[in-house]
Design an enzyme around this catalytic site. Structure first.
Site, PDB file in Angstrom:
ATOM      1  N   TYR A   1     -24.917  24.686 -13.036  1.00 49.37           N
ATOM      2  CA  TYR A   1     -25.789  24.348 -12.058  1.00 49.37           C
ATOM      3  C   TYR A   1     -26.788  23.437 -12.312  1.00 49.37           C
ATOM      4  CZ  TYR A   1     -25.089  29.247 -10.121  1.00 49.37           C
ATOM      5  OH  TYR A   1     -24.331  30.259  -9.461  1.00 49.37           O
TER       6      TYR A   1
ATOM      7  N   TYR B   1     -18.955  30.682 -15.302  1.00 53.70           N
ATOM      8  CA  TYR B   1     -19.582  29.993 -16.455  1.00 53.70           C
ATOM      9  C   TYR B   1     -20.311  31.080 -16.981  1.00 53.70           C
ATOM     10  CZ  TYR B   1     -23.406  31.529 -13.053  1.00 53.70           C
ATOM     11  OH  TYR B   1     -24.209  32.383 -11.923  1.00 53.70           O
TER      12      TYR B   1
ATOM     13  N   ARG C   1     -19.313  34.907 -15.874  1.00 55.23           N
ATOM     14  CA  ARG C   1     -19.470  35.167 -14.598  1.00 55.23           C
ATOM     15  C   ARG C   1     -18.033  34.707 -13.993  1.00 55.23           C
ATOM     16  NH1 ARG C   1     -22.973  36.188 -11.146  1.00 55.23           N
ATOM     17  NH2 ARG C   1     -21.484  37.676 -10.680  1.00 55.23           N
TER      18      ARG C   1
ATOM     19  N   HIS D   1     -18.402  32.110  -8.163  1.00 59.24           N
ATOM     20  CA  HIS D   1     -18.873  32.947  -6.902  1.00 59.24           C
ATOM     21  C   HIS D   1     -19.756  31.764  -6.345  1.00 59.24           C
ATOM     22  CE1 HIS D   1     -21.672  33.255 -10.451  1.00 59.24           C
ATOM     23  NE2 HIS D   1     -22.595  33.095  -9.352  1.00 59.24           N
TER      24      HIS D   1
ATOM     25  N   HIS E   1     -23.439  32.183  -4.003  1.00 55.86           N
ATOM     26  CA  HIS E   1     -24.630  32.837  -3.586  1.00 55.86           C
ATOM     27  C   HIS E   1     -24.974  32.646  -2.413  1.00 55.86           C
ATOM     28  CE1 HIS E   1     -25.925  33.897  -7.772  1.00 55.86           C
ATOM     29  NE2 HIS E   1     -25.183  32.801  -7.911  1.00 55.86           N
TER      30      HIS E   1
HETATM   31 FE   LIG Z   1     -24.386  32.172  -9.699  1.00 54.10          FE
END
Ligand SMILES: [Fe+2]
Length: 267
Positions: A128, A167, A177, A180, A182
């Site tokens: 991110y 990640y 994780r 995905h 969000h």
């Molecule tokens: Fe996330």
């Protein structure tokens, strides 16, 4: 100083967390408590939520009348290009180009029309653009990872983006994780707002992820996973995924208040 900030979280292994996930799942499968469609707020394998999840029942209050029907955002607030996360910079982002499309309906099955859908996600490397995400995967100068659009007259949203990577996070040692996206949705009323995550089919990390598994009902969990849809796949361009979303029933609180002729009384 250890490499991981929370020593309590770091003390748990994936095997510890997986064993807890499986114990809770088995108890749910055996139980007669009814179907749980929402994530459990108190879910011990999700270590990093232990001290920050709500511990008291929500205080429900009837919203102001205007909140029950006023759209929060409209056409003039958005640029159509915001739905294409691959076209926000001078160059093409790295990764698998995908289209994600779906229909938003309310709890009564009616399309949620002309309402805001926002997405944010990691890049193809699982990174991110965020100060707190410092894991050693590259940022992509051509990918910000945020987009938004309005649903159309049929309640349909559509994004073009890059498939996000998995990640690491510091819930426990070696925690990862599943990939995905969000989602935040504003329905036709403020009380319908929902924040959730969409997953990709067949992810090997599903069984290991305490956020995904905090939805303890297998059928409810499966509804968070998009479907590969070859009809959405475009020749020589991108693959396609479909993911439909159901918001809460429209005007539910107002209808209850009307039915009981006690509008304005908190319940
Ligand atoms: Fe996330």
């Amino acid at each position: 100083m250890t490499a991981v900030a929370s020593s309590d979280a770091a003390a748990s292994s994936q095997a510890d967390v997986t064993a807890e996930i499986e114990t809770i799942a088995a108890a749910y499968a055996d139980g007669a408590a009814g179907i749980e469609t929402q994530p459990r707020l108190d879910y011990p394998p999700y270590r990093s939520s232990l001290l920050r999840h709500p511990t008291k029942a929500p205080q429900q209050a009837d919203p102001e009348g205007v909140e029950l029907w006023a759209p929060v955002f409209g056409e003039r607030d958005l640029d159509g290009s915001e739905a294409d996360l691959t076209a926000q910079h001078d160059g093409e982002p790295i990764g698998e180009r995908i289209v994600v499309e779906g229909r938003v309906v309310d709890g009564d099955g009616r399309p949620v029309r002309h309402q805001l859908v926002e997405v944010w996600q990691a890049n193809a490397a699982g990174r991110y653009i965020h100060q707190r995400d410092q894991h050693p995967a590259p940022l992509d100068p051509h990918f910000t990872g945020m987009g938004r659009c309005l649903t159309d007259a049929d309640g349909v949203y559509r994004f073009t983006t890059i498939k996000p990577g998995p990640y690491p996070w510091r819930n426990h040692r070696n925690a990862w994780r599943p990939a995905h996206i969000h989602f935040s949705l504003f329905g036709t009323e403020f009380t319908q707002r929902m924040v959730t995550q969409m997953y990709f089919p067949g992810d090997p990390l599903f069984a290991l992820d305490p956020i995904y598994q905090s939805v303890v009902d297998p059928a409810a969990r499966a509804r968070l996973v998009a479907t590969y849809d070859h009809e959405l796949t475009q020749p020589e361009w991108c693959t396609g995924y479909r993911w439909d979303i159901v918001l809460t029933g429209a005007h539910r609180t107002l209808m209850e208040a009307d039915a009981h002729a006690d509008a304005g009384v908190a319940r």
